[in-house]
Design a protein around this motif. Structure first.
Motif, PDB file in Angstrom:
ATOM      1  N   ASP A 198       0.882  -1.191   0.141  1.00 45.05           N
ATOM      2  CA  ASP A 198       0.017   0.095   0.123  1.00 45.05           C
ATOM      3  C   ASP A 198       0.818   1.170   0.173  1.00 45.05           C
ATOM      4  O   ASP A 198       0.447   2.255  -0.671  1.00 45.05           O
ATOM      5  CB  ASP A 198      -0.924   0.031   1.151  1.00 45.05           C
ATOM      6  CG  ASP A 198      -1.711   1.425   1.143  1.00 45.05           C
ATOM      7  OD1 ASP A 198      -2.672   1.278   0.492  1.00 45.05           O
ATOM      8  OD2 ASP A 198      -1.561   2.143   1.969  1.00 45.05           O
ATOM      9  N   ARG A 202       1.126   4.407  -2.783  1.00 55.00           N
ATOM     10  CA  ARG A 202       0.885   5.831  -2.514  1.00 55.00           C
ATOM     11  C   ARG A 202       2.076   6.517  -2.888  1.00 55.00           C
ATOM     12  O   ARG A 202       1.844   7.703  -3.233  1.00 55.00           O
ATOM     13  CB  ARG A 202       0.446   5.800  -1.006  1.00 55.00           C
ATOM     14  CG  ARG A 202      -0.896   5.239  -0.520  1.00 55.00           C
ATOM     15  CD  ARG A 202      -1.051   5.508   1.097  1.00 55.00           C
ATOM     16  NE  ARG A 202      -2.166   4.897   1.518  1.00 55.00           N
ATOM     17  CZ  ARG A 202      -3.222   5.681   1.408  1.00 55.00           C
ATOM     18  NH1 ARG A 202      -3.368   6.840   1.303  1.00 55.00           N
ATOM     19  NH2 ARG A 202      -4.477   5.001   1.881  1.00 55.00           N
ATOM     20  N   GLU A 205       2.011   7.234  -6.435  1.00 55.58           N
ATOM     21  CA  GLU A 205       0.838   8.326  -6.893  1.00 55.58           C
ATOM     22  C   GLU A 205       1.355   9.645  -6.157  1.00 55.58           C
ATOM     23  O   GLU A 205       1.329  10.624  -7.140  1.00 55.58           O
ATOM     24  CB  GLU A 205      -0.312   8.185  -5.988  1.00 55.58           C
ATOM     25  CG  GLU A 205      -1.332   9.133  -6.282  1.00 55.58           C
ATOM     26  CD  GLU A 205      -2.794   8.574  -5.678  1.00 55.58           C
ATOM     27  OE1 GLU A 205      -3.581   9.444  -5.814  1.00 55.58           O
ATOM     28  OE2 GLU A 205      -2.690   7.584  -5.093  1.00 55.58           O
ATOM     29  N   LEU A 230      -1.159  12.868   0.765  1.00 52.07           N
ATOM     30  CA  LEU A 230      -0.476  11.683   0.074  1.00 52.07           C
ATOM     31  C   LEU A 230       0.691  11.029   0.927  1.00 52.07           C
ATOM     32  O   LEU A 230       0.865  10.071   1.252  1.00 52.07           O
ATOM     33  CB  LEU A 230      -0.157  12.019  -1.372  1.00 52.07           C
ATOM     34  CG  LEU A 230      -1.036  12.162  -2.322  1.00 52.07           C
ATOM     35  CD1 LEU A 230      -0.405  12.545  -3.757  1.00 52.07           C
ATOM     36  CD2 LEU A 230      -1.917  10.769  -2.487  1.00 52.07           C
ATOM     37  N   GLY A 233      -0.699   9.804   4.234  1.00 50.81           N
ATOM     38  CA  GLY A 233      -1.325   8.403   4.022  1.00 50.81           C
ATOM     39  C   GLY A 233      -0.152   7.249   4.078  1.00 50.81           C
ATOM     40  O   GLY A 233      -0.301   6.223   4.822  1.00 50.81           O
ATOM     41  N   ILE A 234       1.025   7.699   3.662  1.00 50.03           N
ATOM     42  CA  ILE A 234       2.062   6.887   3.655  1.00 50.03           C
ATOM     43  C   ILE A 234       2.473   6.584   5.407  1.00 50.03           C
ATOM     44  O   ILE A 234       2.726   5.469   5.514  1.00 50.03           O
ATOM     45  CB  ILE A 234       3.312   7.107   3.007  1.00 50.03           C
ATOM     46  CG1 ILE A 234       3.069   7.180   1.452  1.00 50.03           C
ATOM     47  CG2 ILE A 234       4.570   6.501   3.172  1.00 50.03           C
ATOM     48  CD1 ILE A 234       3.949   7.761   0.496  1.00 50.03           C
ATOM     49  N   CYS A 369      -5.553  11.632  -2.488  1.00 45.24           N
ATOM     50  CA  CYS A 369      -5.249  10.060  -1.928  1.00 45.24           C
ATOM     51  C   CYS A 369      -6.649   9.415  -1.426  1.00 45.24           C
ATOM     52  O   CYS A 369      -7.192  10.300  -0.653  1.00 45.24           O
ATOM     53  CB  CYS A 369      -4.300  10.101  -0.785  1.00 45.24           C
ATOM     54  SG  CYS A 369      -3.774   8.367  -0.443  1.00 45.24           S
TER      55      CYS A 369
END
Length: 370
Positions: A198, A202, A205, A230, A233-234, A369
């Motif tokens: 995942d 990310r 992106e 983004l 999220g990581i 994201c």
């Protein structure tokens, strides 16, 4: 129609009007002198003689400017140039006398050589002074033009240097973040392959957003927050339930101009020196608001401390580069500082001049994201 004097152009009527004014001024002087003489000369004759004298110089002034450009009196060859100009002044003045004598023969009963003798006797000295006056005017114009050119060139070079320095600082941030993220993914490969996968998605992106994003130095705050989401999220995938993020943004600052990628290194610094080095949980808060003419952005975390030098566990490349970029973009009108939060935590306070950015000139938003 224009008359070209070196690199300067002047309209024909303005040019002739200037020389006519000079001729009339000397006519006035000659009239005053003539009033003391007996017999005196008619005013029409005085005007005609003066016009012939100075219109001759009007015809030769472009030549004087070209000679001044070709044989300058400056630098290491200034004595040579001075000698060349001295010869040129004598020759040009003699040419003016010849030209004046030729024109005078059309109006006077005497012949050419008699008129030439009169011009040499009456006007040669003032003719030499006229040449050097025109030479001085050309040198002054050239000096001011060269000064303006150098100032413009210096300004252009300074702008290009500042843009180059900004671009270098900006490109330094992306590899730094990429290295840290890839290191985190490698760490998770053995522990949680789904999370690592995942994070890779990310990251791809986010990198695509970096490559496709507007290539300027400033972007709207809303786009900066999309890029930051983004990244967050990581990091949330990496630290799981240990990391909480909160973003508070006043609606009236969403279009405010901010340096591109300004928040990512600050948030990265907060995570690195907070939850990245201390056990337990942490919360990273981003607060964006406007206070008068300033855009205020606070990034807070509650699991780090300031060392004696006022740094959050150290002085990383992210904060140092951010300070340099802000100095290049805004000078002394922007600031970045770290404050201690009681009982525990650190706040990074970013202050920028508030300015709305016209988003119509930018490409479409990067995708948020999921």
């Amino acid at each position: 129609m224009k008359i070209r004097l070196g690199s300067t152009e002047i309209g024909l009527f303005r040019y002739l009007g200037l020389w006519t004014a000079i001729a009339l001024l000397f006519t006035l002087q000659n009239t005053l002198n003539n009033g003391l003489q007996r017999p005196s000369w008619p005013l029409s004759d005085l005007i005609r003689w003066s016009l012939i004298q100075w219109y001759s110089w009007a015809a030769l002034a472009p030549l004087v400017f070209r000679l001044a450009e070709r044989y300058p009196v400056r630098g290491t060859l200034r004595f040579r140039g001075l000698a060349q100009q001295l010869v040129a002044s004598l020759c040009t003045t003699f040419l003016a006398m010849v030209l004046g004598a030729l024109v005078s023969t059309l109006f006077e009963p005497s012949g050419f050589f008699e008129q030439l003798g009169y011009f040499l006797e009456q006007h040669f000295a003032i003719g030499v002074l006229t040449y050097w006056t025109l030479f001085a005017i050309q040198q002054a114009i050239q000096f001011h033009a060269e000064k303006a050119r150098r100032e413009l060139e210096a300004s252009r070079l300074a702008t290009e240097l500042a843009q180059s320095r900004l671009q270098v600082l900006k490109t330094q941030l992306q590899p730094h973040f990429l290295f840290n993220t890839l290191h985190a993914i490698v760490t998770l490969l053995d522990e949680d392959k789904l999370s690592a996968e995942d994070m890779l998605l990310r990251l791809s992106e986010l990198l695509r957003a970096f490559l496709e994003d507007y290539d300027g130095q400033e972007i709207p705050l809303r786009r900066e927050l999309e890029l930051l989401e983004l990244y967050l999220g990581i990091q949330r995938r990496r630290f799981k339930d240990r990391l909480t993020t909160r973003i508070h943004v006043a609606p009236d600052v969403m279009d405010a101009a901010v340096p591109s990628l300004v928040l990512q290194p600050i948030v990265e610094n907060a995570i690195r020196y907070g939850i990245g080095q201390h056990v337990g949980e942490d919360c990273v808060e981003i607060d964006c608001r406007r206070e008068g003419d300033m855009l205020c952005i606070d990034v807070r975390n509650y699991n780090s401390t300031l060392d004696e030098g006022g740094q959050a566990g150290g002085h990383g490349i992210g904060l140092s580069n951010t300070r340099l970029r802000m100095r290049e973009l805004y000078g002394d009108h922007a600031s970045l500082r770290l404050d201690l939060i009681v009982p525990r935590g650190v706040a990074c306070r970013l202050r920028l001049p508030y300015r709305d950015l016209d988003e119509d000139a930018l490409p479409e938003h990067v995708p948020a994201c999921a």
